[in-house]
Design a protein around this motif. Sequence first.
Motif, PDB file in Angstrom:
ATOM      1  N   GLU A  84      83.640  39.286  21.115  1.00  0.00           N
ATOM      2  CA  GLU A  84      83.805  40.579  21.771  1.00  0.00           C
ATOM      3  C   GLU A  84      83.369  41.757  20.901  1.00  0.00           C
ATOM      4  O   GLU A  84      82.896  42.779  21.412  1.00  0.00           O
ATOM      5  CB  GLU A  84      85.264  40.759  22.190  1.00  0.00           C
ATOM      6  N   HIS A  85      83.502  41.621  19.592  1.00  0.00           N
ATOM      7  CA  HIS A  85      83.202  42.745  18.718  1.00  0.00           C
ATOM      8  C   HIS A  85      81.702  42.921  18.467  1.00  0.00           C
ATOM      9  O   HIS A  85      81.274  43.985  18.003  1.00  0.00           O
ATOM     10  CB  HIS A  85      83.906  42.560  17.364  1.00  0.00           C
ATOM     11  N   SER A  86      80.902  41.901  18.775  1.00  0.00           N
ATOM     12  CA  SER A  86      79.491  41.934  18.396  1.00  0.00           C
ATOM     13  C   SER A  86      78.673  43.035  19.065  1.00  0.00           C
ATOM     14  O   SER A  86      77.863  43.683  18.396  1.00  0.00           O
ATOM     15  CB  SER A  86      78.846  40.562  18.639  1.00  0.00           C
ATOM     16  N   PRO A  87      78.791  43.269  20.377  1.00  0.00           N
ATOM     17  CA  PRO A  87      78.001  44.357  20.982  1.00  0.00           C
ATOM     18  C   PRO A  87      78.251  45.712  20.316  1.00  0.00           C
ATOM     19  O   PRO A  87      77.313  46.481  20.085  1.00  0.00           O
ATOM     20  CB  PRO A  87      78.455  44.346  22.440  1.00  0.00           C
ATOM     21  N   ASP A  88      79.504  46.019  19.993  1.00  0.00           N
ATOM     22  CA  ASP A  88      79.806  47.277  19.313  1.00  0.00           C
ATOM     23  C   ASP A  88      79.265  47.273  17.885  1.00  0.00           C
ATOM     24  O   ASP A  88      78.796  48.302  17.380  1.00  0.00           O
ATOM     25  CB  ASP A  88      81.315  47.522  19.287  1.00  0.00           C
ATOM     26  N   LEU A  89      79.315  46.130  17.244  1.00  0.00           N
ATOM     27  CA  LEU A  89      78.852  46.017  15.862  1.00  0.00           C
ATOM     28  C   LEU A  89      77.331  46.134  15.764  1.00  0.00           C
ATOM     29  O   LEU A  89      76.798  46.579  14.741  1.00  0.00           O
ATOM     30  CB  LEU A  89      79.317  44.677  15.275  1.00  0.00           C
ATOM     31  N   ALA A  90      76.634  45.760  16.839  1.00  0.00           N
ATOM     32  CA  ALA A  90      75.169  45.760  16.828  1.00  0.00           C
ATOM     33  C   ALA A  90      74.603  47.124  16.472  1.00  0.00           C
ATOM     34  O   ALA A  90      73.688  47.248  15.653  1.00  0.00           O
ATOM     35  CB  ALA A  90      74.635  45.292  18.181  1.00  0.00           C
ATOM     36  N   LYS A  91      75.126  48.174  17.100  1.00  0.00           N
ATOM     37  CA  LYS A  91      74.633  49.522  16.822  1.00  0.00           C
ATOM     38  C   LYS A  91      74.894  49.906  15.369  1.00  0.00           C
ATOM     39  O   LYS A  91      74.007  50.452  14.687  1.00  0.00           O
ATOM     40  CB  LYS A  91      75.305  50.527  17.759  1.00  0.00           C
ATOM     41  N   GLU A  92      76.072  49.601  14.891  1.00  0.00           N
ATOM     42  CA  GLU A  92      76.461  49.981  13.531  1.00  0.00           C
ATOM     43  C   GLU A  92      75.552  49.337  12.485  1.00  0.00           C
ATOM     44  O   GLU A  92      75.034  50.015  11.583  1.00  0.00           O
ATOM     45  CB  GLU A  92      77.923  49.577  13.289  1.00  0.00           C
ATOM     46  N   VAL A  93      75.333  48.028  12.606  1.00  0.00           N
ATOM     47  CA  VAL A  93      74.526  47.337  11.588  1.00  0.00           C
ATOM     48  C   VAL A  93      73.039  47.659  11.733  1.00  0.00           C
ATOM     49  O   VAL A  93      72.297  47.692  10.745  1.00  0.00           O
ATOM     50  CB  VAL A  93      74.763  45.811  11.639  1.00  0.00           C
TER      51      VAL A  93
ATOM     52  N   ALA B 186      69.290  40.078  14.602  1.00  0.00           N
ATOM     53  CA  ALA B 186      69.071  39.193  15.751  1.00  0.00           C
ATOM     54  C   ALA B 186      70.411  39.004  16.457  1.00  0.00           C
ATOM     55  O   ALA B 186      71.467  39.309  15.894  1.00  0.00           O
ATOM     56  CB  ALA B 186      68.517  37.846  15.309  1.00  0.00           C
ATOM     57  N   VAL B 187      70.367  38.523  17.693  1.00  0.00           N
ATOM     58  CA  VAL B 187      71.610  38.212  18.407  1.00  0.00           C
ATOM     59  C   VAL B 187      71.555  36.769  18.898  1.00  0.00           C
ATOM     60  O   VAL B 187      70.526  36.303  19.367  1.00  0.00           O
ATOM     61  CB  VAL B 187      71.863  39.166  19.598  1.00  0.00           C
TER      62      VAL B 187
ATOM     63  N   ASN C 247      74.606  42.429  28.276  1.00  0.00           N
ATOM     64  CA  ASN C 247      74.351  43.279  27.116  1.00  0.00           C
ATOM     65  C   ASN C 247      72.869  43.535  26.862  1.00  0.00           C
ATOM     66  O   ASN C 247      72.488  43.925  25.753  1.00  0.00           O
ATOM     67  CB  ASN C 247      74.956  42.627  25.866  1.00  0.00           C
ATOM     68  N   ALA C 248      72.038  43.355  27.886  1.00  0.00           N
ATOM     69  CA  ALA C 248      70.590  43.470  27.709  1.00  0.00           C
ATOM     70  C   ALA C 248      70.177  44.811  27.102  1.00  0.00           C
ATOM     71  O   ALA C 248      69.332  44.867  26.197  1.00  0.00           O
ATOM     72  CB  ALA C 248      69.874  43.246  29.036  1.00  0.00           C
ATOM     73  N   ALA C 249      70.758  45.886  27.574  1.00  0.00           N
ATOM     74  CA  ALA C 249      70.383  47.213  27.078  1.00  0.00           C
ATOM     75  C   ALA C 249      70.725  47.366  25.600  1.00  0.00           C
ATOM     76  O   ALA C 249      69.919  47.891  24.806  1.00  0.00           O
ATOM     77  CB  ALA C 249      71.081  48.297  27.902  1.00  0.00           C
ATOM     78  N   ILE C 250      71.899  46.894  25.227  1.00  0.00           N
ATOM     79  CA  ILE C 250      72.330  46.962  23.822  1.00  0.00           C
ATOM     80  C   ILE C 250      71.428  46.103  22.947  1.00  0.00           C
ATOM     81  O   ILE C 250      70.985  46.532  21.866  1.00  0.00           O
ATOM     82  CB  ILE C 250      73.797  46.498  23.690  1.00  0.00           C
ATOM     83  N   ILE C 251      71.134  44.901  23.426  1.00  0.00           N
ATOM     84  CA  ILE C 251      70.306  43.975  22.657  1.00  0.00           C
ATOM     85  C   ILE C 251      68.919  44.563  22.410  1.00  0.00           C
ATOM     86  O   ILE C 251      68.401  44.525  21.285  1.00  0.00           O
ATOM     87  CB  ILE C 251      70.207  42.620  23.382  1.00  0.00           C
ATOM     88  N   HIS C 252      68.311  45.116  23.437  1.00  0.00           N
ATOM     89  CA  HIS C 252      66.960  45.652  23.290  1.00  0.00           C
ATOM     90  C   HIS C 252      66.922  46.905  22.423  1.00  0.00           C
ATOM     91  O   HIS C 252      65.915  47.167  21.755  1.00  0.00           O
ATOM     92  CB  HIS C 252      66.355  45.936  24.664  1.00  0.00           C
ATOM     93  N   GLU C 253      68.003  47.648  22.414  1.00  0.00           N
ATOM     94  CA  GLU C 253      68.015  48.871  21.612  1.00  0.00           C
ATOM     95  C   GLU C 253      68.324  48.611  20.145  1.00  0.00           C
ATOM     96  O   GLU C 253      67.756  49.267  19.259  1.00  0.00           O
ATOM     97  CB  GLU C 253      69.027  49.860  22.170  1.00  0.00           C
ATOM     98  N   TRP C 254      69.183  47.627  19.874  1.00  0.00           N
ATOM     99  CA  TRP C 254      69.685  47.479  18.516  1.00  0.00           C
ATOM    100  C   TRP C 254      69.331  46.169  17.829  1.00  0.00           C
ATOM    101  O   TRP C 254      69.779  45.935  16.702  1.00  0.00           O
ATOM    102  CB  TRP C 254      71.204  47.666  18.518  1.00  0.00           C
ATOM    103  N   ALA C 255      68.568  45.299  18.460  1.00  0.00           N
ATOM    104  CA  ALA C 255      68.165  44.038  17.827  1.00  0.00           C
ATOM    105  C   ALA C 255      66.667  43.839  17.976  1.00  0.00           C
ATOM    106  O   ALA C 255      66.010  44.514  18.774  1.00  0.00           O
ATOM    107  CB  ALA C 255      68.930  42.865  18.452  1.00  0.00           C
ATOM    108  N   SER C 256      66.131  42.914  17.217  1.00  0.00           N
ATOM    109  CA  SER C 256      64.689  42.657  17.265  1.00  0.00           C
ATOM    110  C   SER C 256      64.354  41.236  17.694  1.00  0.00           C
ATOM    111  O   SER C 256      63.190  40.895  17.857  1.00  0.00           O
ATOM    112  CB  SER C 256      64.052  42.933  15.901  1.00  0.00           C
ATOM    113  N   SER C 257      65.390  40.389  17.881  1.00  0.00           N
ATOM    114  CA  SER C 257      65.137  39.007  18.276  1.00  0.00           C
ATOM    115  C   SER C 257      66.376  38.427  18.947  1.00  0.00           C
ATOM    116  O   SER C 257      67.506  38.846  18.659  1.00  0.00           O
ATOM    117  CB  SER C 257      64.771  38.160  17.051  1.00  0.00           C
ATOM    118  N   VAL C 258      66.155  37.477  19.852  1.00  0.00           N
ATOM    119  CA  VAL C 258      67.240  36.787  20.546  1.00  0.00           C
ATOM    120  C   VAL C 258      67.192  35.310  20.177  1.00  0.00           C
ATOM    121  O   VAL C 258      66.119  34.705  20.155  1.00  0.00           O
ATOM    122  CB  VAL C 258      67.110  36.934  22.079  1.00  0.00           C
ATOM    123  N   ILE C 259      68.355  34.747  19.875  1.00  0.00           N
ATOM    124  CA  ILE C 259      68.445  33.318  19.564  1.00  0.00           C
ATOM    125  C   ILE C 259      69.273  32.645  20.644  1.00  0.00           C
ATOM    126  O   ILE C 259      70.471  32.914  20.785  1.00  0.00           O
ATOM    127  CB  ILE C 259      69.084  33.079  18.184  1.00  0.00           C
TER     128      ILE C 259
END
Length: 241
Positions: A107-116, A126-127, A138-150
Amino acid sequence: MFAKKLIPCLYLCKEKAVYGFHDRAHVLASDPVSLAASYFQNGADAILVFDLSEGDNEHERALDILKEICFSVEIPVIGAGNVKRMEDIKKLLYAGCKMAALNFSKEHSPDLAKEVSQKFGKEKIAVCISDPGQYEKNAAIIHEWASSVISIKEAVFTQPVKESKLPVICVCDDPCIEKIVSLAKASSLSGISGLYYDNGCLNLIPLKRSMEENGIPVSKMEAHFSWKDLKKNSDGMVPVV
């Protein structure tokens, strides 16, 4: 279509490499560093390492092993597992990982994504997703704050994930070359991990050759110049300093 990368996955548990999240009793290699070096020497393009340790002492030892792995190979290492706060991402990156992964089943990961991402840069983040819903939600968060999906299971690599604008690494459940080749044809797929490597197939060159024969570009190490391009002395040797 970009070049597809072959990315063995190494699961660290009690200082050994085990077979996966649900098979921690079955030891693949008692020396994870040597296993990682073997992957590198036999054509791997990157290595995905999951820390499955329990307890602080085991976790610190896993980080030490991860640091040794990063030092022993000349390919990118992606670190994942035991990420609960920014400090955990920092430890993975400082150990030498090119990228660190957040587990989006937590649960904490989407919020943590922006911070890191703001701290270290999205190219370092990556997520990991274990369910298609985690990506869709979480597609919007992933595309804004990560560079790869696993995609840690092949079943997760469904249409929404296949249409991702980010490169996707898929952990394939089937060691069959034909299945891997078929999977690799997806345009969003950037890398393939999974059982092919875990079943003792250390030499990845035949798999790369099969992918090329099927029109799938692969990542290859090629010299930028040949021996004949080098200036030699009267003895036919190349002077070096």
